[in-house]
Motif scaffolding. Structure first.
Motif, short mmCIF file in Angstrom:
data_model
loop_
_atom_site.label_atom_id
_atom_site.label_comp_id
_atom_site.label_asym_id
_atom_site.label_seq_id
_atom_site.Cartn_x
_atom_site.Cartn_y
_atom_site.Cartn_z
N GLU A 193 0.83 -1.20 0.00
CA GLU A 193 0.00 0.00 0.00
C GLU A 193 0.87 1.26 0.00
N ARG A 194 1.99 1.19 0.68
CA ARG A 194 2.85 2.37 0.81
C ARG A 194 3.96 2.42 -0.22
N GLY A 195 4.01 1.43 -1.08
CA GLY A 195 5.02 1.45 -2.14
C GLY A 195 6.44 1.36 -1.63
N MET A 196 6.60 0.73 -0.45
CA MET A 196 7.94 0.60 0.11
C MET A 196 8.69 -0.55 -0.54
N ALA A 197 10.01 -0.48 -0.48
CA ALA A 197 10.83 -1.65 -0.81
C ALA A 197 11.03 -2.44 0.48
N ALA A 198 11.11 -3.77 0.34
CA ALA A 198 11.29 -4.58 1.54
C ALA A 198 12.21 -5.75 1.28
N LEU A 199 13.04 -6.02 2.27
CA LEU A 199 13.89 -7.22 2.25
C LEU A 199 13.48 -8.03 3.47
N ILE A 200 12.90 -9.20 3.22
CA ILE A 200 12.26 -9.96 4.28
C ILE A 200 12.91 -11.33 4.40
N ALA A 201 13.64 -11.53 5.48
CA ALA A 201 14.27 -12.84 5.69
C ALA A 201 13.23 -13.80 6.22
N THR A 202 13.15 -14.96 5.61
CA THR A 202 12.20 -15.97 6.08
C THR A 202 12.69 -17.38 5.74
N HIS A 203 12.32 -18.33 6.62
CA HIS A 203 12.57 -19.74 6.34
C HIS A 203 11.41 -20.34 5.56
N LEU A 205 9.20 -21.05 2.74
CA LEU A 205 9.31 -20.94 1.28
C LEU A 205 7.98 -20.57 0.63
N ASP A 206 6.86 -20.92 1.28
CA ASP A 206 5.55 -20.52 0.73
C ASP A 206 5.40 -19.01 0.80
N LEU A 207 5.81 -18.46 1.94
CA LEU A 207 5.72 -17.00 2.08
C LEU A 207 6.70 -16.32 1.13
N ALA A 208 7.89 -16.88 1.01
CA ALA A 208 8.91 -16.30 0.12
C ALA A 208 8.40 -16.26 -1.32
N ALA A 209 7.65 -17.30 -1.71
CA ALA A 209 7.18 -17.40 -3.09
C ALA A 209 6.18 -16.29 -3.43
N ARG A 210 5.62 -15.65 -2.39
CA ARG A 210 4.66 -14.58 -2.66
C ARG A 210 5.32 -13.22 -2.86
N MET A 211 6.62 -13.15 -2.69
CA MET A 211 7.33 -11.89 -2.90
C MET A 211 7.60 -11.70 -4.40
N ASP A 212 8.05 -10.51 -4.79
CA ASP A 212 8.35 -10.25 -6.19
C ASP A 212 9.60 -11.00 -6.63
N ARG A 213 10.47 -11.24 -5.66
CA ARG A 213 11.78 -11.82 -5.97
C ARG A 213 12.27 -12.59 -4.78
N GLN A 214 13.11 -13.57 -5.02
CA GLN A 214 13.75 -14.29 -3.92
C GLN A 214 15.24 -14.31 -4.15
N VAL A 215 16.01 -14.06 -3.10
CA VAL A 215 17.45 -14.26 -3.18
C VAL A 215 17.83 -15.22 -2.06
N ARG A 216 18.85 -16.01 -2.33
CA ARG A 216 19.30 -17.00 -1.36
C ARG A 216 20.73 -16.67 -0.97
N LEU A 217 20.97 -16.68 0.34
CA LEU A 217 22.31 -16.39 0.84
C LEU A 217 23.01 -17.73 1.05
N GLU A 218 24.09 -17.92 0.29
CA GLU A 218 24.77 -19.22 0.28
C GLU A 218 26.26 -18.98 0.16
N GLY A 219 27.02 -19.51 1.08
CA GLY A 219 28.48 -19.34 1.01
C GLY A 219 28.90 -17.88 0.97
N GLY A 220 28.14 -17.03 1.68
CA GLY A 220 28.53 -15.62 1.76
C GLY A 220 28.18 -14.79 0.55
#
Ligand code: ADP
Ligand code: ADP
Length: 223
Positions: A193-203, A205-220
């Motif tokens: 609603e507010r047009g914010m950008a968000a970076l949301i850490a979550t375990h 995967l169903d919730l992650a799939a609802r975001m515009d994009r997913q990034v995975r942190l692996e080996g730094g």
């Protein structure tokens, strides 16, 4: 016009000692306004470290942190604090509401610290609480609210100063799965609603799939 840009971020703890842990090797990330990005990683992979660096709470060993086009990598503590208060909202796994204050007061206080008038701060707090279905809890203290209600109140507090960027660390991680879904929806709809950008850490995967994009942190690194 990116809300957040991270370039070549590296971070180690206990550098130069036998206990050195390299957490981030070279992280690059750009978030556009309105973009919701899930950050997926096993525990211990460095999610909290990355969110703290993105939110100017911690400094990288190498790389650049650019918020709203301003390179804040070498900014003073005072400037970083100002940007953090005005442009960044944080949500954690545990709500961290102030127990002696009501839900409304918890949402009002950061605004007063930012120079908003009492009347305006209260109006904004009640509006935000209403949007997440908490009008009836405005004058309740955290101990009188359920876990999901407390977490929704914490979202309102994070958004009270109308930041451009939301950083969330397992925002529904301590809730049971049923509650987690509705509480997560409340967060996503506020952010959208507010047009914010968000970076949301979550375990989750169903919730992650609802975001515009997913990034995975692996080996730094982000993949
Ligand atoms: P996550 O949030 O993904 O669980 P963290 O960013 O909290 O990961 O931690 C990544 C790694 O860095 C872990 O191995 C953790 O033990 C270590 N670590 C985090 N903070 C510190 C610190 N202040 N001092 C030393 N090691 C730390
Ligand atoms: P204030 O003094 O108004 O609380 P701060 O600059 O200390 O403002 O904090 C701004 C935001 O950063 C708040 O959302 C706060 O919860 C978060 N924050 C501050 N310090 C830490 C920390 N050490 N670890 C995690 N979050 C923090």
């Amino acid at each position: 016009n990116e809300t957040l840009r991270l370039e070549g971020i590296a971070k180690a703890y206990n550098a130069g000692t036998p206990a050195e842990i390299v957490v981030l090797q070279s992280v690059d990330l750009a978030l556009a306004p309105g973009e919701l990005c899930a950050l997926v990683a096993p525990s211990g992979a460095g999610k909290s470290t990355l969110l703290h660096i993105a939110g100017l709470l911690d400094s990288p060993d190498r790389g650049r942190v650019i918020v709203g086009g301003d390179d804040l990598t070498d900014a003073s503590d005072r400037q970083r604090t100002r940007v953090r208060r005005q442009r960044v909202g944080f949500v954690y796994q545990f709500h961290h509401l102030l127990p002696e204050f009501t839900a409304a007061e918890n949402v009002i206080l950061p605004q007063l610290a930012d120079g908003v008038s009492d009347r305006e701060a209260r109006a904004r707090a009640l509006d935000l609480l209403g949007r997440v279905g908490l009008s009836h809890r405005a004058d309740h203290r955290p101990a009188e609210m359920s876990g999901g209600e407390q977490q929704r109140a914490a979202f309102c507090r994070a958004l009270a100063n109308a930041p451009d960027l939301l950083l969330a660390d397992e925002p529904t991680g301590n809730l049971d799965p049923g509650t987690s879904d509705t509480v997560f929806e409340a967060l996503v709809s506020l952010v959208r609603e507010r047009g914010m950008a968000a970076l949301i850490a979550t375990h989750n995967l169903d919730l992650a799939a609802r975001m515009d994009r997913q990034v995975r942190l692996e080996g730094g690194q982000l993949v």
